[in-house]
Write a protein that holds these residues in place. Structure first.
Motif, PDB file in Angstrom:
ATOM      1  N   UNK A 260       9.807 -16.114  41.104  1.00 37.17           N
ATOM      2  CA  UNK A 260       9.476 -15.384  39.882  1.00 37.17           C
ATOM      3  C   UNK A 260       9.896 -13.928  40.015  1.00 37.17           C
ATOM      4  N   UNK A 261      10.677 -13.489  39.055  1.00 33.05           N
ATOM      5  CA  UNK A 261      11.069 -12.086  38.970  1.00 33.05           C
ATOM      6  C   UNK A 261      10.278 -11.507  37.816  1.00 33.05           C
ATOM      7  N   UNK A 262       9.597 -10.390  38.056  1.00 30.74           N
ATOM      8  CA  UNK A 262       8.864  -9.799  36.932  1.00 30.74           C
ATOM      9  C   UNK A 262       8.811  -8.303  37.111  1.00 30.74           C
ATOM     10  N   UNK A 263       8.804  -7.585  36.008  1.00 32.85           N
ATOM     11  CA  UNK A 263       8.896  -6.139  36.081  1.00 32.85           C
ATOM     12  C   UNK A 263       7.510  -5.527  36.287  1.00 32.85           C
ATOM     13  N   UNK A 264       7.495  -4.266  36.749  1.00 25.51           N
ATOM     14  CA  UNK A 264       6.215  -3.636  37.081  1.00 25.51           C
ATOM     15  C   UNK A 264       5.434  -3.176  35.855  1.00 25.51           C
ATOM     16  N   UNK A 265       5.981  -3.378  34.693  1.00 28.00           N
ATOM     17  CA  UNK A 265       5.425  -2.878  33.431  1.00 28.00           C
ATOM     18  C   UNK A 265       5.439  -1.356  33.441  1.00 28.00           C
ATOM     19  N   UNK A 277       2.398 -13.184  33.810  1.00 25.22           N
ATOM     20  CA  UNK A 277       3.008 -13.479  35.112  1.00 25.22           C
ATOM     21  C   UNK A 277       2.046 -14.304  35.967  1.00 25.22           C
ATOM     22  N   UNK A 281       2.873 -17.891  37.330  1.00 25.85           N
ATOM     23  CA  UNK A 281       2.839 -18.117  38.779  1.00 25.85           C
ATOM     24  C   UNK A 281       1.938 -19.313  39.107  1.00 25.85           C
ATOM     25  N   UNK A 296       9.807 -10.678  31.902  1.00 21.76           N
ATOM     26  CA  UNK A 296      10.080  -9.257  31.760  1.00 21.76           C
ATOM     27  C   UNK A 296       9.393  -8.652  30.547  1.00 21.76           C
TER      28      UNK A 296
ATOM     29  N   UNK B 202      11.905  -5.225  39.783  1.00 18.49           N
ATOM     30  CA  UNK B 202      11.282  -6.450  39.280  1.00 18.49           C
ATOM     31  C   UNK B 202      10.936  -7.389  40.428  1.00 18.49           C
ATOM     32  N   UNK B 204       8.340  -8.694  41.224  1.00 14.53           N
ATOM     33  CA  UNK B 204       7.427  -9.774  40.875  1.00 14.53           C
ATOM     34  C   UNK B 204       5.972  -9.443  41.106  1.00 14.53           C
ATOM     35  N   UNK B 205       5.114 -10.458  40.996  1.00 15.07           N
ATOM     36  CA  UNK B 205       3.691 -10.246  41.238  1.00 15.07           C
ATOM     37  C   UNK B 205       3.472  -9.852  42.703  1.00 15.07           C
ATOM     38  N   UNK B 232       7.989  -1.765  43.282  1.00 14.86           N
ATOM     39  CA  UNK B 232       7.759  -2.218  41.898  1.00 14.86           C
ATOM     40  C   UNK B 232       6.991  -3.527  41.907  1.00 14.86           C
ATOM     41  N   UNK B 233       5.760  -3.500  41.487  1.00 16.07           N
ATOM     42  CA  UNK B 233       4.974  -4.730  41.418  1.00 16.07           C
ATOM     43  C   UNK B 233       4.432  -4.912  40.014  1.00 16.07           C
ATOM     44  N   UNK B 234       4.317  -6.157  39.602  1.00 14.75           N
ATOM     45  CA  UNK B 234       3.680  -6.401  38.315  1.00 14.75           C
ATOM     46  C   UNK B 234       2.178  -6.324  38.546  1.00 14.75           C
TER      47      UNK B 234
END
Lengths: 348, 348
Positions: A260-265, A277, A281, A296, B202, B204-205, B232-234
């Motif tokens: 899982x790729x997700x941005x830090x917001x 996320x 997950x 994202x 990005x 991820x979590x 960078x963490x979500x």
């Protein structure tokens, strides 16, 4: 790239061009066969490929045969000081033993252990640790643990085995100090071609141990050093296996499950991304697909990352745009993102 | 070692022989001054040394002056596409801006941004991200994000600034792919001497993002590449700062607070170690002493690690032996370990 010879641990191979294997160690009482088997089965499920158990007494050594019958991954017996426990573990079917040849007593005793291993064709891991370095070596370095001291200790212990014509060896030199760990492995990689078992020892509770292990082993693995890894965390060994895989996956050395790729917001995010996320997950935890999913928050990096991933969603104002292999599949309302995303993933 | 030039961000310096600084980014709405200031103050307390905020509109740009008045670390304005927002952010007192010169519009518009920065003597970070690589560069690499593509994009953007005689530059080339991130930074370190801002974007979590960030940035920092880092963490940016420090501490690049060494427990452990470690960790969380505390389960590595640490405890059967600077201080009952250990730590 550190080219090592291949060593077999039951049906698994480490070294050479074989994949880097993930291992862990039980924290159950080895004499409690039921509890130990239960833990090993949980670890197997998480991807543990070799398991080690502590052998403290004869009862623990004798438990090995019973444990082995109920598990399918190779079992390593961890022994300190007592050569009888080592021999009994080998006779009970351990697939590898971990000892420090120097602390097993006399040369005669070590000889008996080596003969037992030779007979069963099982390897010995020479396991040097910062916490148990020999006094004789500590004295050379002002009673301080140093990378050179760790290497010297490993080479000395390896020589004890080689002098008995035993070369079925795996080596580890773990320090709690990440820099020492990296330096020690780099040094020994220049001197020997036995497979290396990597680890940062006593890395601490997960909060810091995950970071120390990732930095230390990641740095070495990126340099091509390391044939099997064990993350040491104070806590559930399940977490050790998860982190071990995480390190290997991050360097693209192994594949396992969904990434899982997700941005830090940031101030740009217009949907509740952390929640989404977390849900994604959780939903994908046991999905056995080697895919990348991008989740994202906004339009800046969102579509780009979603395009690179096998499937992805980029958030907008109360909505999400679902991408698949670089193409927009659909635009859905925020509250339907999870459902729609999972539906599309199932189709992959 | 990548020798970089020194760049000033308000009273902080990055590059050259300066320490690697830890930064983070607010996930609040920048227009909400109160919430943003509250988050920045929390982050400062955790050790955040530079903070970035997203500037989406004029109201957000104008909030910068109000935010700056209430915080004590340098503030970076993150801008995409709109040169007016960049100029307003600079005029409102941003200590640095992050833009991609190539996506700010025409050369005339960029020129105006550059002039504003020159006037205020503030640096620009050229921030290339895998998710927002230019189409023209993607096309060169079969629409795939590659380390070479990231470097090419960064160099192109840097040149746009250099052509305007602007050299007060910091550079980042973040990819979600850890290997790409490492390769891109290694490549650019051979080409430029501007300070490098490291990050795996990005990531991820936290469960995987901590591993990816530690492996990626750890590998680079060990090679002497990197002048400031952002994890960078979500999720909560507090965690980004904690992990950033963890990475730097693990490589002995910075010092901050107590380091806990603890063993993973095994069949040898005779005290409830995970619980004890958790209690010790909690109790020492806000202790501002640069010391190492070893909390060990048994006699194998316990005394050795406890000896190396400033203070340590090695568990035995229902008891703990407390060491201090290599000497046994006292032997205490299991239930008194925590109290006695904390008492001794206070004396340090």
């Amino acid at each position: 790239m550190h080219r090592t010879k291949v060593v077999k641990i039951a049906h698994k191979k480490i070294g050479g061009a074989n994949p880097v294997l993930v291992q862990s160690m039980c924290n159950t009482d080895t004499r409690d066969v039921k509890a130990t088997v239960r833990q090993i089965k949980q670890l197997e499920k998480m991807g543990c490929e070799i398991i080690r158990v502590a052998v403290l007494d004869m009862k623990a050594a004798r438990a090995i045969k019973k444990i082995k019958k109920q598990i399918s991954i190779p079992l390593v017996a961890d022994i300190h000081f007592d050569y009888n426990l080592a021999i009994e573990s080998v006779n009970q079917g351990a697939d590898k033993i971990r000892i420090n040849p120097g602390n097993i007593g006399s040369s005669d005793k070590l000889k008996k252990v080596v003969e037992a291993c030779q007979k069963k064709k099982i390897p010995i891991r020479v396991g040097v640790n910062s916490g148990s370095l020999e006094q004789s070596i500590l004295k050379k370095y002002k009673m301080k643990v140093t990378p050179k001291g760790l290497v010297k200790s490993a080479l000395k212990n390896i020589r004890l085995l080689e002098n008995m014509n035993f070369k079925n060896i795996v080596v580890s030199l773990k320090s709690t100090n990440v820099v020492h760990t990296i330096e020690a492995y780099q040094m020994i990689a220049n001197k020997i071609n036995y497979p290396l078992h990597l680890g940062v020892t006593e890395a601490g509770p997960p909060s810091v141990g995950i970071i120390k292990s990732s930095v230390g082993m990641g740095t070495l693995l990126y340099q091509g050093i390391g044939d099997t890894i064990r993350v040491s965390l104070t806590g559930d060994p399940i977490e050790e296996v998860r982190v071990g895989w995480g390190i290997l996956k991050s360097l693209k050395l192994r594949k396992r499950g969904v990434e899982i790729i997700s941005c830090p917001t940031c101030g740009r995010t217009q949907i509740d991304l952390p929640k989404l996320v977390e849900q994604v997950e959780k939903a994908l935890k046991n999905i056995d697909k080697n895919i990348t999913v991008a989740v994202m928050g906004c339009a800046v990096n969102g579509p780009g990352e979603a395009r690179e991933a096998d499937i992805g969603v980029a958030g907008g104002k109360g909505l999400g745009i679902i991408f698949k292999k670089g193409k927009v599949v659909k635009t859905v309302k925020e509250k339907e993102i999870l459902k729609e995303l999972l539906k599309e993933i199932k189709k992959l």
